[in-house]
Design an enzyme around this catalytic site. Structure first.
Site, PDB file in Angstrom:
ATOM      1  CG  HIS A 265      20.169  41.512  -0.062  1.00 55.65           C
ATOM      2  ND1 HIS A 265      21.074  42.519  -0.270  1.00 55.65           N
ATOM      3  CD2 HIS A 265      20.147  40.801  -1.230  1.00 55.65           C
ATOM      4  CE1 HIS A 265      21.571  42.435  -1.486  1.00 55.65           C
ATOM      5  NE2 HIS A 265      21.028  41.400  -2.104  1.00 55.65           N
ATOM      6  CG  HIS A 306      27.777  45.854   4.167  1.00 58.16           C
ATOM      7  ND1 HIS A 306      28.629  45.068   3.426  1.00 58.16           N
ATOM      8  CD2 HIS A 306      26.796  46.264   3.344  1.00 58.16           C
ATOM      9  CE1 HIS A 306      28.185  45.033   2.183  1.00 58.16           C
ATOM     10  NE2 HIS A 306      27.069  45.740   2.099  1.00 58.16           N
ATOM     11  CG  ASP A 363      19.477  48.981   2.653  1.00 60.61           C
ATOM     12  OD1 ASP A 363      20.230  48.000   2.783  1.00 60.61           O
ATOM     13  OD2 ASP A 363      18.905  49.264   1.595  1.00 60.61           O
TER      14      ASP A 363
HETATM   15  C1  SDX Z   1      22.514  45.277   1.860  1.00 63.78           C
HETATM   16  O1  SDX Z   1      26.133  42.233   0.416  1.00 63.78           O
HETATM   17  C2  SDX Z   1      25.866  43.403  -0.019  1.00 63.78           C
HETATM   18  O2  SDX Z   1      26.652  44.015  -0.671  1.00 63.78           O
HETATM   19  C3  SDX Z   1      24.473  43.907   0.376  1.00 63.78           C
HETATM   20  C4  SDX Z   1      24.158  45.356  -0.033  1.00 63.78           C
HETATM   21  C5  SDX Z   1      24.113  45.521  -1.513  1.00 63.78           C
HETATM   22  O3  SDX Z   1      24.274  46.662  -1.977  1.00 63.78           O
HETATM   23  O4  SDX Z   1      23.816  44.512  -2.232  1.00 63.78           O
HETATM   24  O5  SDX Z   1      25.117  46.240   0.516  1.00 63.78           O
HETATM   25  C6  SDX Z   1      22.777  45.769   0.475  1.00 63.78           C
HETATM   26  O6  SDX Z   1      21.995  44.210   1.998  1.00 63.78           O
HETATM   27  C7  SDX Z   1      22.996  46.102   3.037  1.00 63.78           C
HETATM   28  C8  SDX Z   1      22.725  45.386   4.400  1.00 63.78           C
HETATM   29  C9  SDX Z   1      21.255  45.666   4.761  1.00 63.78           C
HETATM   30  N1  SDX Z   1      20.866  44.849   5.947  1.00 63.78           N
HETATM   31  C10 SDX Z   1      20.605  45.417   7.123  1.00 63.78           C
HETATM   32  O7  SDX Z   1      20.759  46.613   7.380  1.00 63.78           O
HETATM   33  C11 SDX Z   1      20.023  44.436   8.138  1.00 63.78           C
HETATM   34  C12 SDX Z   1      20.737  44.622   9.500  1.00 63.78           C
HETATM   35  N2  SDX Z   1      22.133  44.160   9.357  1.00 63.78           N
HETATM   36  C13 SDX Z   1      22.366  42.796   9.486  1.00 63.78           C
HETATM   37  O8  SDX Z   1      21.425  41.864   9.688  1.00 63.78           O
HETATM   38  C14 SDX Z   1      23.797  42.331   9.259  1.00 63.78           C
HETATM   39  O9  SDX Z   1      24.631  43.324   9.666  1.00 63.78           O
HETATM   40  C15 SDX Z   1      24.131  41.916   7.851  1.00 63.78           C
HETATM   41  C16 SDX Z   1      23.196  40.858   7.369  1.00 63.78           C
HETATM   42  C17 SDX Z   1      24.053  43.099   6.933  1.00 63.78           C
HETATM   43  C18 SDX Z   1      25.555  41.385   7.841  1.00 63.78           C
HETATM   44  O10 SDX Z   1      25.554  40.277   8.621  1.00 63.78           O
HETATM   45  P1  SDX Z   1      26.893  39.363   8.771  1.00 63.78           P
HETATM   46  O11 SDX Z   1      28.033  39.927   8.044  1.00 63.78           O
HETATM   47  O12 SDX Z   1      26.512  37.956   8.462  1.00 63.78           O
HETATM   48  O13 SDX Z   1      27.258  39.574  10.231  1.00 63.78           O
HETATM   49  P2  SDX Z   1      26.598  38.793  11.434  1.00 63.78           P
HETATM   50  O14 SDX Z   1      25.133  38.654  11.191  1.00 63.78           O
HETATM   51  O15 SDX Z   1      27.397  37.557  11.649  1.00 63.78           O
HETATM   52  O16 SDX Z   1      26.807  39.829  12.610  1.00 63.78           O
HETATM   53  C19 SDX Z   1      28.096  39.963  13.232  1.00 63.78           C
HETATM   54  C20 SDX Z   1      27.761  40.383  14.656  1.00 63.78           C
HETATM   55  C21 SDX Z   1      26.726  39.465  15.311  1.00 63.78           C
HETATM   56  O17 SDX Z   1      26.983  39.469  16.702  1.00 63.78           O
HETATM   57  P3  SDX Z   1      27.845  38.211  17.304  1.00 63.78           P
HETATM   58  O18 SDX Z   1      27.171  36.927  16.860  1.00 63.78           O
HETATM   59  O19 SDX Z   1      29.253  38.340  16.729  1.00 63.78           O
HETATM   60  O20 SDX Z   1      27.798  38.405  18.805  1.00 63.78           O
HETATM   61  O21 SDX Z   1      27.171  41.700  14.650  1.00 63.78           O
HETATM   62  C22 SDX Z   1      25.844  41.636  15.150  1.00 63.78           C
HETATM   63  C23 SDX Z   1      25.417  40.171  15.101  1.00 63.78           C
HETATM   64  O22 SDX Z   1      24.482  39.896  16.141  1.00 63.78           O
HETATM   65  N3  SDX Z   1      25.036  42.457  14.258  1.00 63.78           N
HETATM   66  C24 SDX Z   1      24.124  43.341  14.651  1.00 63.78           C
HETATM   67  C25 SDX Z   1      23.639  43.926  13.476  1.00 63.78           C
HETATM   68  N4  SDX Z   1      24.252  43.372  12.414  1.00 63.78           N
HETATM   69  C26 SDX Z   1      25.114  42.457  12.895  1.00 63.78           C
HETATM   70  N5  SDX Z   1      23.670  43.680  15.882  1.00 63.78           N
HETATM   71  C27 SDX Z   1      22.723  44.637  15.910  1.00 63.78           C
HETATM   72  N6  SDX Z   1      22.192  45.259  14.827  1.00 63.78           N
HETATM   73  C28 SDX Z   1      22.647  44.922  13.604  1.00 63.78           C
HETATM   74  N7  SDX Z   1      22.138  45.527  12.531  1.00 63.78           N
END
Ligand code: SDX
Length: 428
Positions: A265, A306, A363
């Site tokens: 997050h 996201h 971010d």
């Molecule tokens: C913020 O919710 C909000 O509005 C949050 C926010 C706000 O203003 O409050 O916007 C702020 O939190 C932005 C997000 C910051 N986080 C990151 O940058 C961390 C890296 N990103 C992630 O960990 C991830 O993308 C999330 C947590 C942001 C979203 O995760 P989801 O929606 O639960 O998606 P997921 O984890 O189920 O991923 C879907 C797929 C997966 O692969 P499969 O299982 O389908 O094979 O995408 C892959 C994940 O492995 N994946 C990534 C990835 N993010 C998701 N692979 C590589 N790098 C990544 N960053």
């Protein structure tokens, strides 16, 4: 009024009809509040498809990359309003008149000091305590200063809590930074703008005059705006759930700070810069992209992906422009920006990222800007928390102002043991 209904049938037998409710934009919702009475719960860990509340504060369309605060598009607000004007809009629902803006700004300015006793809370932390750990503790401690005379059911008292929190977060955040580097705390000044004051409290020292750069102050203010609110994200939902029990707003905001800290997050901006520093050079980008795609490797590209934006994060677009403006105006050549640009290019062209709709999020660029203006990495999420305080408290206020507000109490799908005979220890 609910016009449409969804019929729930099991094995061809209609169990119940559920009203479908319409908002002013976005998905219609199926009202499942009566589902428990017919013996069922919905199951949605992570709340992928759950509307937890009714809100008029922020609208997001993840497919179209739309973000609006009280109906105003984020790029207009970021470029044509300052953060305090955005705070007014989030709290009050409308853009302020000049007189309302002046009055609001004066109110915030006159709440920026903290009780001198609050200083002592910092001295309980180890010198190397993470500033987010200090923020969690000290913001929670604020509740001990205001708990007694606070009626959370009185709108004017809720608004005063909101003003106090918006005003004091920069002071507390700067104190956490000063404590972590062993420098004396700096008092706020009433002749500076919100962003100028924060930079002053961060960087000025008793030994010499600190002059705030207008470029840096403008970039800081824009970063505040771009992080101000974001619908029902994890930390805002945390604040709502804590607030639903009637908890003190200062304690609820401390809960939001704790939730935001996670690297999935708000902690992603700090994690993103740490990742860029670990990659270090352009020739290692492919190696880390491969790690991110490797299911066996827990590594993820911080700053990408996201839950809601499956196209692009409109804040990242504005942040990217600001990033280039700041680096150009400050004459900074940051090799990490080259690495970031290379990663961005990969994310926009690589089939893995395209298929999984992983684009740079808010971010991704904020960390590069913050580094460029001299903010240490461990303060990045503190700045996110400061900025998001207005969103958190606006949602808290909206929730408490809604008729029929109930304590949040989700249920579960139970998978544990049942009806076991307990054998006393003496007989086992
Ligand atoms: C913020 O919710 C909000 O509005 C949050 C926010 C706000 O203003 O409050 O916007 C702020 O939190 C932005 C997000 C910051 N986080 C990151 O940058 C961390 C890296 N990103 C992630 O960990 C991830 O993308 C999330 C947590 C942001 C979203 O995760 P989801 O929606 O639960 O998606 P997921 O984890 O189920 O991923 C879907 C797929 C997966 O692969 P499969 O299982 O389908 O094979 O995408 C892959 C994940 O492995 N994946 C990534 C990835 N993010 C998701 N692979 C590589 N790098 C990544 N960053």
């Amino acid at each position: 009024m609910a016009d449409l209904k969804a019929s729930l049938s099991i094995d061809g037998k209609v169990i119940t009809d559920l009203p479908i409710l319409k908002g002013t934009a976005g998905n219609d919702v199926i009202d499942i509040r009566t589902l428990g009475s017919v013996g069922y719960f919905t199951y949605d860990p992570g709340f992928l498809a759950t509307a937890s509340c009714e809100s008029a504060i922020t609208y997001i369309d993840g497919d179209k990359g739309v973000l609006q605060h009280r109906g105003y598009p984020i790029d207009s607000l970021a470029k044509q309003a300052d953060y305090l004007e955005v705070c007014y809009i989030l709290l009050n629902g409308e853009a302020p008149t000049k007189a309302q803006y002046e009055d609001f700004t004066n109110t915030i300015t006159n709440h920026t000091m903290v009780h001198e006793k609050l200083v002592h809370f910092f001295h309980g932390f180890l010198p190397n305590a993470h500033p987010m750990a200090m923020l969690c503790g000290v913001v929670g401690a604020l509740s001990s200063f205001y708990h007694s005379d606070l009626d959370i059911h009185a709108p004017d008292q809720r608004m005063r809590s909101a003003h106090r929190l918006i005003a004091k977060m920069p002071t507390i955040a700067a104190m956490a930074y000063k404590y972590s580097i062993g420098q004396p705390f700096v008092y706020p000044r009433n002749d500076l703008t919100y962003a100028e004051n924060f930079l002053h409290m961060l960087f000025s020292v008793p030994a010499e005059e600190y002059v705030v750069s207008p470029t840096v102050a403008r970039a800081m203010d824009r970063i505040f705006t771009l992080h101000a609110d974001h619908e029902q994200n994890a930390s805002t939902s945390t604040v709502r759930l804590a607030g639903s029990s009637g908890a003190n707003p200062y304690a609820c905001i401390a809960a939001g700070v704790a939730s935001l800290w996670g690297p999935a997050h708000g902690g992603a901006n700090e994690a993103c810069l740490t990742m860029l520093e670990e990659i270090g050079s352009l020739d290692r980008v492919d190696e880390f992209v491969a790690k991110a795609k490797d299911k066996a490797d827990p590594f993820r590209l911080m700053g990408f992906g996201h839950r809601v934006y499956k196209n692009f994060d409109p804040r990242a677009t504005v942040m990217r422009e600001t990033c280039h403006e700041v680096l150009t105006e400050l004459g900074i050549q940051d090799p990490l920006l080259d690495v970031a640009m290379a990663l961005e290019k990969v994310a926009l062209e690589d089939p893995y990222f395209i298929e999984k709709k992983l684009y740079p999020n808010v971010d991704f660029y904020s960390g590069i800007i913050l580094k460029a203006i001299g903010i240490p990495t461990n303060m990045f999420t503190v700045i996110f928390a400061m900025s998001r305080t207005v969103g958190w408290i606006a949602h808290w206020d909206e929730m408490l102002g809604q008729a029929g507000q109930k304590i949040g109490r989700p249920r579960q799908k139970y998978t544990g043991e049942i009806d076991r005979k307990f054998i006393p220890l003496s007989e086992r």
